[in-house]
Design an enzyme around this catalytic site. Structure first.
Site, short mmCIF file in Angstrom:
data_model
loop_
_atom_site.label_atom_id
_atom_site.label_comp_id
_atom_site.label_asym_id
_atom_site.label_seq_id
_atom_site.Cartn_x
_atom_site.Cartn_y
_atom_site.Cartn_z
N SER A 36 -6.91 8.02 -42.45
CA SER A 36 -7.00 8.36 -41.03
C SER A 36 -5.68 8.85 -40.46
CB SER A 36 -7.45 7.11 -40.26
OG SER A 36 -7.42 7.37 -38.89
N TYR A 189 -2.81 -3.05 -33.17
CA TYR A 189 -3.96 -2.72 -32.33
C TYR A 189 -4.79 -3.98 -32.08
CZ TYR A 189 -2.68 2.12 -33.43
OH TYR A 189 -2.01 3.30 -33.56
#
Ligand code: NAP
Ligand code: SF4
Length: 694
Positions: A36, A189
């Protein structure tokens, strides 16, 4: 691999890399994953169409599975992007409803049309305390060192909403035509902040014991599985070594992996670092495959496939990692940006034609974190596939390219690929220009790969190479077009004593032509001033080439895996026996102009080695006493043996001026065009665009 699929020579050479992986409900055709990476296209009005072209080209290039850049499950988990009128736009960067499904379906269709056997997986990214918006949420109201907003603490209803939004996002991804989702549970995150005590200070069932801290990420994974059924890939990305003081212990990492398997995750992807940690994990100075041994340990804990990543940039390295049993799959994000045909070339045993990622971050992550569209220094087409195309020419020309530095090499190869007949001249006895200096800097050894790539392309594309040849105007009359890429010469500042024997050019220092004393002043603190400071303050082997050296320099213990991999491990400074002053005239902090994502590593390295950084300096003269300066309005003399001049460059454009005045069809490119903006990224981009247009 289907029986109909051709067995290519690379399949035997990289046997493990090309072994399919059967997940039960589906098969991944080989062990490569394009990891990603946010592209910046997600937020553009024509972003879906551009992402479709970008990902489809990589799918057609033979990669087994692609994972998209992060897509938020809800507004609070993502970025606030505003249009010109200040209205908030979320359309491209989140996936929450049917309208957004339609946009994503454009991309999934393009990928599956390009390569029906390439798995296409969407990353669900909830940024938690790193969200760029004032709706940011987290387990506790702890503002990250690098966060823009203090997050609000989630209450019970808020936690349920976040879990439900993840599950909904996964279901929407399935509806949009993806083959799976990756849930990011690392990097600082949202999900990872539940796992670590410093960001999870709760005392309810979501905090306290490790069992409680794992509850949220496990619940997210389980509810996503329920939402998508069994025939859908769920990858969960964990921080296998988070590089945080007081971060996750090895036992916590292992337990998380085991629990994730129990709740139905298909694969575990190992990530290393949180964004706020102070250890570089993907920059050029990180050794290739530095972290795969940690993945190997995770692999021992579970029976589902485990993915490794970080600084794996050639098929050889990927094959070795797999052969060593350290992973089931290898994720390469930036290498697929640099060359969309990475796996196709490996399959055909043409790995020497791969345009290798040099881990510079200059056009990818520096752009991403600077709010610009992502691209690649060595491949400016990356994320610009619909804008920069190399179409076969309908009117082939004979073209002379003068100068085989980055700009000349890029121009020559793109023009030749399009069908022009190119002759490439250089006065030196090797191609590369300034790259030949860059490759000498410790930790920048990857530049050898770029030179290998261009050397191979020159051969393959039939470019006539004339080395040891200083092209003069009268030698070029037979060419229909001339491209002057003669580069730069180092600037010689107009300072009294600049010709004193103590004053030497950075070129002579990097090439080892001139000795450097024990006390050194470096005049100019741009990219090259830093490179020179690094080179002369360095003692011994480059960490980029040796994992043990890297581990010592950055204070990582791979073997014992203390909390975060770093808790209680002091970096061992390997500094040369030298006193060094790194100076600039500007009043800004020294090193402020360095790359956003790598500049801190260079500043920290030099600080640890005791290099003295000085700004707002006025240079007065160089003489036997040393370098005379004015600092803070006070005159001073630095009693140095050597003054290394790193004061930027001047363009070399005499040949261009002559050709232009002779009425020759001529273009100027790279440093010869604009030395002030000189860097390889700008030079390659400009040259590629010009060669695409001729
Ligand atoms: P640069 O980045 O433009 O820096 C030139 C330095 O010289 C500045 O510190 C400037 O600071 C100083 N300077 C300019 N004129 C001067 C003068 N007349 N007298 C004394 N000092 C003067 O150039 P560079 O360091 O040569 O690098 C060239 C290019 O390569 C840059 O684009 C750079 O980004 C790129 N590069 C990048 C990297 C990287 O890792 N990303 C590494 C190496 C090179 P003051 O004007 O404040 O004194
Ligand atoms: Fe790799 Fe540099 Fe390209 Fe990024 S910009 S993909 S680090 S070569």
């Amino acid at each position: 691999m289907s029986a109909a699929e051709k067995i290519l020579p690379g399949h035997a050479k990289y046997a493990r890399l090309f072994t399919p992986l059967d997940l039960g409900h589906t098969v991944i055709k080989n062990r490569s994953i394009m990891g990603s990476m946010h592209t910046g296209l997600e937020e553009l009005p024509d972003g879906f169409e551009r992402m479709a072209a970008y990902y489809a080209e990589r799918a057609a290039g033979g990669v087994g599975m692609i994972i998209t850049g992060g897509i938020a499950p809800n507004p609070e988990g993502g970025m606030t992007v505003k249009d010109a009128d200040g209205a908030e736009l979320f359309a491209a960067s989140k996936l929450q409803n049917d309208k957004e499904v339609a946009g994503h379906a454009i991309v999934t269709k393009a990928v599956h049309d390009a390569a029906p056997d390439c798995k296409f997986v969407m990353q669900i990214l909830h940024m938690g305390p790193l969200a760029y918006n004032d709706l940011a949420v987290a387990p506790s109201p702890v503002k990250s060192r690098i966060g823009a907003f203090a997050p609000a603490e989630l209450d019970e209803a808020g936690i349920e909403k976040q879990i439900a939004d993840h599950a909904n996002c996964a279901a929407m991804a399935k509806k949009a035509g993806y083959d799976g989702v990756e849930i990011i549970g690392s990097a600082g995150y949202l999900l990872s902040t539940f796992l670590v005590k410093k960001t999870n200070q709760r005392t309810d069932k979501w905090g306290g014991s490790y069992e409680n801290r794992m509850r949220f990420p496990l619940e997210v994974a389980e509810r996503c599985r329920e939402a998508v059924g069994d025939d859908f890939i769920i990858v969960f990305r964990i921080a296998a070594m988070d590089m945080l003081q007081g971060g996750m212990s090895w036992h916590e990492v292992a337990e998380l992996a085991r629990e994730l398997e129990k709740v139905g995750v298909s694969m575990i992807s190992t990530h290393f670092t949180w964004h706020e940690s102070a250890v570089p994990t993907i920059a050029t100075m990180v050794p290739r495959a530095a972290f795969t041994s940690v993945t190997g340990r995770v692999r021992q804990e579970v029976s589902i496939p485990v993915i490794t990543s970080n600084r794996i940039n050639t098929p050889e390295v990927a094959e070795t990692v797999l052969a060593d049993g350290e992973a089931d799959l290898v994720s390469m994000a930036r290498p697929m940006l640099a060359d969309s045909q990475f796996m196709a070339k490996a399959a055909e045993d043409r790995a020497d034609e791969i345009n290798t990622c040099i881990a510079c971050n200059q056009a990818c992550l520096d752009h991403t974190f600077g709010g610009k569209t992502t691209s690649c220094l060595v491949n400016p087409r990356a994320c610009h596939e619909t804008l920069l195309t190399y179409e076969p020419t309908q009117a082939a020309k004979t073209i002379a390219v003068i100068g085989a530095g980055p700009a000349g090499l890029a121009y020559a190869t793109v023009a030749a690929e399009r069908g022009h007949k190119v002759t490439l001249f250089d006065a030196a006895d090797e191609i590369g220009g300034q790259f030949n200096l860059a490759k000498l800097v410790p930790g920048k050894e990857e530049f050898y790969e770029t030179l290998r790539y261009y050397g191979k392309m020159i051969e393959k594309l039939g470019i006539e190479l004339k080395l040891n040849t200083r092209a003069e105007a009268d030698m070029l009359s037979d060419f229909e077009h001339v491209v002057v890429a003669t580069g730069i010469s180092p600037r010689v500042p107009d300072i009294e004593g600049i010709n004193h024997e103590k004053a030497v050019s950075y070129v002579d220092v990097l090439k080892g032509n001139k000795p450097v004393g024990k006390r050194v002043a470096i005049m100019g603190a741009g990219g090259i001033g830093f490179d020179v400071a690094d080179t002369i303050s360095h003692d011994g082997l480059s960490g980029a080439l040796d994992k043990a050296v890297f581990a010592k320099e950055w204070g990582v213990d791979f073997d014992n895996h203390p909390r975060g991999g770093v808790t209680g491990v002091e970096p061992e400074v390997a500094s040369a026996d030298r006193e060094i002053f790194l100076m600039q005239r500007k009043e800004t902090n020294v090193g402020k102009g360095l790359g956003k994502t790598t500049g801190w590593t260079h500043r920290l390295t030099l600080q640890r080695r005791g290099v003295k950084m000085m700004n707002a300096i006025d240079y007065r003269k160089i003489d036997d006493a040393g370098l005379h300066i004015t600092a803070n309005g006070q005159p001073d003399i630095l009693d140095v043996d050597t003054v290394i001049i790193c004061a930027g460059q001047e363009p070399l454009r005499d040949l261009y001026d002559t050709l232009e005045s002779n009425g020759v069809s001529v273009e100027l490119v790279g440093g010869a065009y604009e030395a002030a903006e000189l860097d390889a990224k700008a030079a390659i981009k400009q040259a590629s665009e010009m060669a695409a247009a001729i």
